[in-house]
Design a protein around this motif. Structure first.
Motif, PDB file in Angstrom:
ATOM      1  N   LEU A   1      -7.301  -3.347  -5.897  1.00  0.00           N
ATOM      2  CA  LEU A   1      -7.065  -4.501  -6.764  1.00  0.00           C
ATOM      3  C   LEU A   1      -5.743  -4.376  -7.510  1.00  0.00           C
ATOM      4  CD1 LEU A   1     -10.652  -5.028  -8.249  1.00  0.00           C
ATOM      5  CD2 LEU A   1      -9.414  -6.604  -6.751  1.00  0.00           C
ATOM      6  N   GLY A   2      -5.484  -3.190  -8.047  1.00  0.00           N
ATOM      7  CA  GLY A   2      -4.240  -2.990  -8.788  1.00  0.00           C
ATOM      8  C   GLY A   2      -3.018  -3.101  -7.902  1.00  0.00           C
ATOM      9  N   LEU A   3      -3.069  -2.462  -6.730  1.00  0.00           N
ATOM     10  CA  LEU A   3      -1.932  -2.521  -5.808  1.00  0.00           C
ATOM     11  C   LEU A   3      -1.743  -3.935  -5.279  1.00  0.00           C
ATOM     12  CD1 LEU A   3       0.305  -1.102  -4.245  1.00  0.00           C
ATOM     13  CD2 LEU A   3      -1.398  -0.473  -2.510  1.00  0.00           C
ATOM     14  N   GLY A   4      -2.845  -4.637  -5.044  1.00  0.00           N
ATOM     15  CA  GLY A   4      -2.753  -6.012  -4.556  1.00  0.00           C
ATOM     16  C   GLY A   4      -2.041  -6.914  -5.546  1.00  0.00           C
ATOM     17  N   GLN A   5      -2.362  -6.775  -6.824  1.00  0.00           N
ATOM     18  CA  GLN A   5      -1.685  -7.591  -7.828  1.00  0.00           C
ATOM     19  C   GLN A   5      -0.222  -7.175  -8.011  1.00  0.00           C
ATOM     20  OE1 GLN A   5      -2.902 -10.494  -9.206  1.00  0.00           O
ATOM     21  NE2 GLN A   5      -4.267  -9.955  -7.503  1.00  0.00           N
ATOM     22  N   LEU A   6       0.061  -5.878  -7.809  1.00  0.00           N
ATOM     23  CA  LEU A   6       1.452  -5.433  -7.860  1.00  0.00           C
ATOM     24  C   LEU A   6       2.256  -6.083  -6.742  1.00  0.00           C
ATOM     25  CD1 LEU A   6       3.726  -3.638  -8.929  1.00  0.00           C
ATOM     26  CD2 LEU A   6       2.848  -1.788  -7.474  1.00  0.00           C
ATOM     27  N   LEU A   7       1.700  -6.111  -5.528  1.00  0.00           N
ATOM     28  CA  LEU A   7       2.381  -6.766  -4.408  1.00  0.00           C
ATOM     29  C   LEU A   7       2.523  -8.262  -4.652  1.00  0.00           C
ATOM     30  CD1 LEU A   7       0.725  -4.973  -1.342  1.00  0.00           C
ATOM     31  CD2 LEU A   7       2.955  -4.516  -2.366  1.00  0.00           C
ATOM     32  N   SER A   8       1.504  -8.867  -5.258  1.00  0.00           N
ATOM     33  CA  SER A   8       1.566 -10.284  -5.578  1.00  0.00           C
ATOM     34  C   SER A   8       2.704 -10.574  -6.561  1.00  0.00           C
ATOM     35  CB  SER A   8       0.232 -10.739  -6.169  1.00  0.00           C
ATOM     36  OG  SER A   8       0.266 -12.112  -6.496  1.00  0.00           O
ATOM     37  N   LEU A   9       2.846  -9.717  -7.558  1.00  0.00           N
ATOM     38  CA  LEU A   9       3.935  -9.883  -8.520  1.00  0.00           C
ATOM     39  C   LEU A   9       5.297  -9.662  -7.857  1.00  0.00           C
ATOM     40  CD1 LEU A   9       2.417  -8.171 -11.676  1.00  0.00           C
ATOM     41  CD2 LEU A   9       3.040 -10.576 -11.436  1.00  0.00           C
TER      42      LEU A   9
END
Length: 366
Positions: free
Chosen positions: A16-24
């Protein structure tokens, strides 16, 4: 009933954390491109050039350190480089004509493209529920186009329809690139893929820059306001390209797709609070439709993942039998033994990326 202790595992939280980092990171590339377009800088290929150089230097150095033989033909990477460079070119070019929100939403067109390409070329089977999700997603994309026509807000771009068409064309190429990367990740090596994509991407970009953007680069006044978004775009792209395989290994492609969907939300927030622009109400309807479509599309992936794991086991078992047949011949034992010594890290195939839809790129956008 879902066991929360089993759901909130370490891998889930990291995913979840890495996914939101990639999204940003995806949103930051859109923000940088939009800023450059507002300053009159029109050099889409040049923006991606530094990303490819960084990929070639970092992952190429790892390849040289390993000193392992290539697992795929080098000329396949040239074709992949052409597709990836032109996908980035078309999407970045679209910022000259349409809004950041339209680009981020229409980029979801990659999903149905990946579905079709994986079904046609990789023989991936999709249930009816997934196809329904794709239809809902496409309906949301159509709303974005009509929203650009309907909206009275002129800040949406100088030529929204042209920009939307450029994004759709670029997203289609992203789909081709993502499916190709899925094939290489499963059958070759992840580091080799990034190294050669960077190498040939840089060469192709340099040739295209010398033909199309040479005069544009000469006319740019390199102030801090122009340099910072230019470099920031390339660094964000490099981090995105590097992070996508990690997320695919930890959480799979569904988490990647759902995580990148939130980049649309970040884009809307940037447009409202950073640009102080009004967002047409149809954008929110389109966003809801795209979100619903992808949720429906991603439902039931547990069954599909188990099916993919069984298929992967059959492939590995077939490879094992083939190897035993070769080893059984006395004249081939030494050759097989020596070849095993050269596998290293690249000998482990990443079989977790059962769908390449999010690599986008880019895309993307990877």
């Amino acid at each position: 009933m879902v066991n929360l202790d089993e759901f909130w595992t370490k891998n889930t939280l990291v995913g979840l954390g890495l996914g939101q980092l990639l999204s940003l990171l995806v949103t930051s590339t859109g923000f940088s491109s939009s800023e450059l377009a507002k300053k009159g800088i029109n050099a889409p290929t040049s923006q991606s050039f530094l990303n490819y150089v960084l990929l070639a230097l970092v992952y190429g150095s790892i390849m040289l350190y390993r000193r392992q033989s290539l697992k795929a033909k080098w000329y396949y990477y040239i074709l992949l480089g052409v597709v990836d460079v032109e996908a980035n070119f078309l999407v970045v070019k679209a910022y000259q004509y349409t809004s950041i929100t339209s680009v981020m939403l229409l980029d979801c067109w990659t999903i149905p493209c990946v579905l079709f390409l994986t079904w046609f070329f990789l023989k991936t089977k999709y249930r009816f529920k997934k196809l329904v999700g794709v239809v809902i997603c496409v309906a949301g994309l159509v709303m974005v186009v009509f929203s650009d026509v309907h909206s009275a807000d002129r800040s949406s771009g100088s030529n929204p329809i042209k920009g939307d068409l450029l994004v759709i064309a670029g997203a289609t190429l992203y789909g081709v690139s993502n499916v190709s990367e899925e094939y290489f990740v499963k059958n070759a090596d992840r580091v080799e893929l990034m190294a050669f994509l960077g190498l040939f991407g840089a060469i192709i970009s340099a040739c295209q820059i010398s033909i199309l953007e040479r005069d544009e680069l000469k006319s740019i006044h390199w102030t801090t306001g122009a340099t910072f978004p230019f470099v920031g775009f390339s660094v964000a792209m490099f981090l995105f390209y590097s992070g996508v395989p990690v997320l695919l290994k930890i959480s799979g492609s569904t988490m990647l797709n759902l995580s990148l969907l939130t980049s649309d939300m970040w884009a809307v927030l940037i447009r409202i609070f950073a640009y102080h622009e009004k967002v047409d109400w149809m954008y929110f309807v389109a966003f809801a439709a795209v979100a619903l479509g992808i949720v429906v599309y991603s439902g039931g992936d547990k069954i599909d993942q188990n099916t993919a794991e069984v298929a992967d086991e059959e492939i590995e078992r077939s490879k094992h039998f083939d190897e035993e047949a070769v080893v059984g011949r006395p004249e081939n034992r030494d050759a097989v033994r020596s070849s095993k010594g050269g596998y290293g890290y690249g000998g482990k195939h990443d079989v977790s990326s059962s769908s390449a839809a999010g690599d986008g790129g880019s895309e993307s956008r990877s």
